[in-house]
Enzyme design. Structure first.
Site, PDB file in Angstrom:
ATOM      1  N   TYR A 304      46.302  37.774  29.577  1.00 15.22           N
ATOM      2  CA  TYR A 304      45.117  37.512  30.395  1.00 15.22           C
ATOM      3  C   TYR A 304      43.892  38.303  29.915  1.00 15.22           C
ATOM      4  CZ  TYR A 304      42.502  36.171  34.544  1.00 15.22           C
ATOM      5  OH  TYR A 304      41.563  35.644  35.384  1.00 15.22           O
ATOM      6  N   GLU A 311      37.263  34.637  25.325  1.00  9.87           N
ATOM      7  CA  GLU A 311      36.199  33.857  25.969  1.00  9.87           C
ATOM      8  C   GLU A 311      34.857  34.591  25.865  1.00  9.87           C
ATOM      9  OE1 GLU A 311      37.254  32.740  29.952  1.00  9.87           O
ATOM     10  OE2 GLU A 311      39.336  32.308  29.389  1.00  9.87           O
TER      11      GLU A 311
END
Length: 380
Positions: A304, A311
Site C-alpha cells: 500500500y 502514484e
C-alpha cells in the site's frame, strides 16, 4: 517391583445430561483418557498431592455414558465432561455403592436435582425466547440474490486483476530473457526487452485496468446502500484515488503512458487485489481460509505505501506536462473570472493523496488487528 499407582483428588458434579470431573493436577502432561465398557480410564503426568508423578484412576459409572469424553487442560487442573446416554438424575456417580477415597463432590458446581431442573428449565426458556426474537426479525427475500451478486462481483474482479498480474509477470520475466544465441549480447538484449515491458505496460494492460477500476465504483455503491459492512470513506478514498491517476493522469496524457512508473502502479494494485477479492468471495459463503486471511491483512503493509509512492511519482512527473500543455487549466476570460492552473490542483492533490494513504492505512491496521490480533480466551 513397582509400587501402587498414585491417584489424584477428583471432584465431581452432574446435570441431567452431563457429568463434570475436576482432576486436581497442575502442569498436566500426556493425558490419556478413555471410556471402555462404561469405565473411565485416566492416566497422566502432573503435579499433585505426591509431587510430580504419574497419576491414574478408574471410575465405573452408575449408568451408561457416551464413550467420547471432552478434556480441557488448564495450568492448575484438568476438567473432564462426560455425556450421559439418557437424560436423568443419578443417585451417585459410581456403580459401587461405597464412594472411592479419591472422589469427592465438586461444591463449586454442585446442584441438587430440583436446582438442576430449574437450571434446565431456564435454559429451555432462554432458547425459546431467542427463537421467538429471531422469528420476529423480517427475513430478507433478496438475501440469496445479494449474496450471488457479491460472489460474482468479487469473482470477476479477481479474474480481471489475475489476468493483469499474470500478463505483466510473463512480460517481465519471459521477455526479459531475450532470444539470442550470442552470449556477449544476451544481457543487453534482455535489458532492452525488460525496458520494453516497462514502457509498453499501459498499451497492453490499460483496457483491462479500465474495466476493473470502473467496476470498482460498485464498491462505493455497495457500502452506500448497506450491502456490505465496509465503511464508506476508505472505499471512496481508494477507488477515486486510483481512478484519478488512471483516467485523468495516465488516460489523458500520452507522454505519461510510456513511463516505467505505470508498470509499478499497475503491478502493486494487482498484487493487492489478488488476495482481497478471493477473501471477500469466500466470506460471502461463510468460508474462512486462514492462510488467505493472513495474506489479505498482511500483504498490504508493504504494497500500500509502495503503491501510494508510485502514484505520487506519477503525479509529480505529470505536472510539467500539464504546465506545458495547459490541459484542464481554467484561464481567463471565463464566466467565473478566475484562473485555475491544473498543476496547482495536482500539488494540492498530492497532499490529499498522503492524507488518504494515512486514513486507509489506519483503517487497514484496525482490520488486521481485529482479524489477526490475539483473541481473549474464556476461562471455564
Amino acid at each position: 517391583m513397582a509400587g501402587p499407582s498414585l491417584r489424584p483428588h477428583v471432584h465431581w458434579a452432574q446435570r441431567h445430561r452431563e457429568l463434570f470431573l475436576r482432576v486436581e493436577l497442575s502442569d498436566v502432561r500426556n493425558p490419556d483418557i478413555t471410556i471402555t465398557d462404561n469405565v473411565l480410564h485416566f492416566r497422566a503426568q502432573g503435579h499433585g498431592a505426591k509431587g510430580d508423578n504419574i497419576y491414574e484412576f478408574e471410575i465405573e459409572f452408575l449408568e451408561p455414558v457416551e464413550p467420547k469424553p471432552v478434556c480441557r487442560v488448564t495450568q492448575r487442573q484438568l476438567n473432564i465432561t462426560v455425556q450421559k446416554k439418557e437424560s436423568n438424575w443419578w443417585e451417585r456417580l459410581t456403580k459401587q455403592e461405597k464412594r472411592p477415597l479419591f472422589l469427592a463432590p465438586d461444591f463449586d458446581r454442585w446442584l441438587d436435582e430440583s436446582d438442576a431442573e430449574m437450571e434446565l428449565k431456564e435454559k429451555e426458556e432462554e432458547k425459546m425466547n431467542k427463537m421467538k426474537i429471531e422469528s420476529r426479525v423480517p427475513k430478507d427475500p433478496f438475501k440469496h440474490l445479494k449474496k450471488g451478486y457479491l460472489i460474482m462481483y468479487n469473482l470477476v474482479q479477481f479474474l480481471g486483476f489475475s489476468w493483469i498480474f499474470v500478463n505483466m509477470t510473463v512480460r517481465l520475466f519471459i521477455l526479459g530473457k531475450g532470444n539470442t544465441e550470442i552470449h556477449l549480447f544476451s544481457k543487453m538484449v534482455g535489458f532492452l526487452c525488460l525496458t520494453d515491458s516497462f514502457y509498453d505496460t499501459f498499451h497492453t494492460i490499460s483496457d483491462m485496468m479500465y474495466f476493473c477500476q470502473t467496476l470498482a465504483l460498485m464498491e462505493i455503491m455497495n457500502s452506500l446502500i448497506g450491502l456490505v459492512r465496509s465503511p464508506l470513506i476508505p472505499a471512496v478514498v481508494q477507488v477515486f484515488g486510483r481512478n484519478f491517476v488512471l483516467f485523468v493522469i495516465l488516460g489523458s496524457l500520452e507522454e505519461m503512458q510510456s513511463k516505467p512508473v505505470v508498470f509499478f502502479i499497475f503491478y502493486f494494485w494487482s498484487i493487492t487485489e489478488l488476495f482481497r477479492y478471493p477473501y471477500y468471495m469466500l466470506s460471502c459463503i461463510g468460508i474462512e481460509w486462514k492462510p488467505l486471511t493472513w495474506l489479505r491483512y498482511t500483504v498490504w503493509i508493504p504494497l500500500y505505501p509502495l503503491g501510494g509512492l508510485a502514484e505520487a511519482v506519477c503525479i509529480v512527473q505529470s505536472i510539467p506536462i500539464f504546465s506545458e500543455t495547459g490541459k484542464f487549466s481554467l484561464g481567463l476570460p471565463n464566466p467565473l473570472n478566475v484562473t485555475i492552473q491544473f498543476p496547482f490542483v495536482l500539488q494540492i492533490y498530492l497532499i490529499a493523496l498522503f492524507l488518504g494513504i494515512f486514513v486507509n492505512f489506519r483503517h487497514l491496521y484496525k482490520q488486521r488487528k481485529q482479524h489477526l490480533g490475539p483473541k481473549k480466551r474464556k476461562m471455564k
